[in-house]
Design a protein around this motif. Structure first.
Motif, PDB file in Angstrom:
ATOM      1  N   PHE A   1      -4.965  -0.727  -1.853  1.00  0.00           N
ATOM      2  CA  PHE A   1      -5.621  -0.582  -0.555  1.00  0.00           C
ATOM      3  C   PHE A   1      -6.359   0.752  -0.526  1.00  0.00           C
TER       4      PHE A   1
ATOM      5  N   PHE B   1      -5.387  -0.981  11.040  1.00  0.00           N
ATOM      6  CA  PHE B   1      -5.411  -1.882   9.890  1.00  0.00           C
ATOM      7  C   PHE B   1      -6.721  -2.643   9.895  1.00  0.00           C
TER       8      PHE B   1
ATOM      9  N   LEU C   1       0.361  -4.762   5.051  1.00  0.00           N
ATOM     10  CA  LEU C   1      -0.027  -3.391   5.360  1.00  0.00           C
ATOM     11  C   LEU C   1       0.799  -2.826   6.516  1.00  0.00           C
TER      12      LEU C   1
ATOM     13  N   LEU D   1      -5.423   1.794   7.230  1.00  0.00           N
ATOM     14  CA  LEU D   1      -5.172   1.097   5.972  1.00  0.00           C
ATOM     15  C   LEU D   1      -6.176  -0.042   5.857  1.00  0.00           C
TER      16      LEU D   1
ATOM     17  N   GLY E   1      -7.495  -3.201   3.604  1.00  0.00           N
ATOM     18  CA  GLY E   1      -7.105  -4.123   2.549  1.00  0.00           C
ATOM     19  C   GLY E   1      -8.212  -4.305   1.520  1.00  0.00           C
TER      20      GLY E   1
ATOM     21  N   THR F   1      -4.451  -6.467  -2.282  1.00  0.00           N
ATOM     22  CA  THR F   1      -3.491  -6.268  -1.199  1.00  0.00           C
ATOM     23  C   THR F   1      -2.518  -7.437  -1.093  1.00  0.00           C
TER      24      THR F   1
END
Length: 137
Positions: free
Chosen positions: A48, A68, A87, A107, A109, A114
């Motif tokens: 990631f 996210f 995540l 975060l 992906g 991921t």
């Protein structure tokens, strides 16, 4: 059929493992917060991308905020949701113990990585990314 009535104890109430850690965690929702984090520090790892920034004095300094992002490059909705679940679990388990108060983390992906990468490898990636983000410049 309804279950019989009984007094709820503190154990039935669905207590969390560490309420102090979850109380200071907030989820980023504003686009401007995501854009500000994207312009700050970045730590790409195999599973990631971690983006982080320290909030300014004008913004609330209490707590850790985490966001996210999983774009359509990851795949269909099922794949994106699975990536976000991984995540979120990673953030709770590996990011929060090392996160600094007054920082925003995002975060992001990565396609295939991921979702398919072993969770233990993602944990190692998080440790590496946190060390890189908080390393003095």
């Amino acid at each position: 059929m309804t279950p019989p009535d009984h007094a709820r104890t503190s154990n039935d109430a669905g207590t969390q493992a560490d309420p102090a850690a979850s109380s200071c965690l907030q989820v980023l929702q504003k686009r401007s917060d995501f854009l500000a984090a994207a312009k700050a520090r970045r730590a790409p790892v195999a599973g990631f991308l971690l983006q982080a920034r320290q909030r300014s004095e004008a913004e609330p300094a209490k707590g850790v905020r985490v966001g996210f992002t999983c774009s359509k490059k990851l795949g269909n909705a099922v794949t994106r949701n699975r990536a976000k679940r991984r995540l979120r679990a990673l953030a709770r388990e590996a990011l929060l113990p090392h996160a600094l108060d007054g920082w925003d983390y995002v975060l992001v992906g990565k396609p295939r990585a991921t979702v398919t990468r072993e969770y233990s490898d993602l944990l190692a990636d998080m440790a590496q990314a946190i060390a890189k983000i908080h390393k003095p410049r």
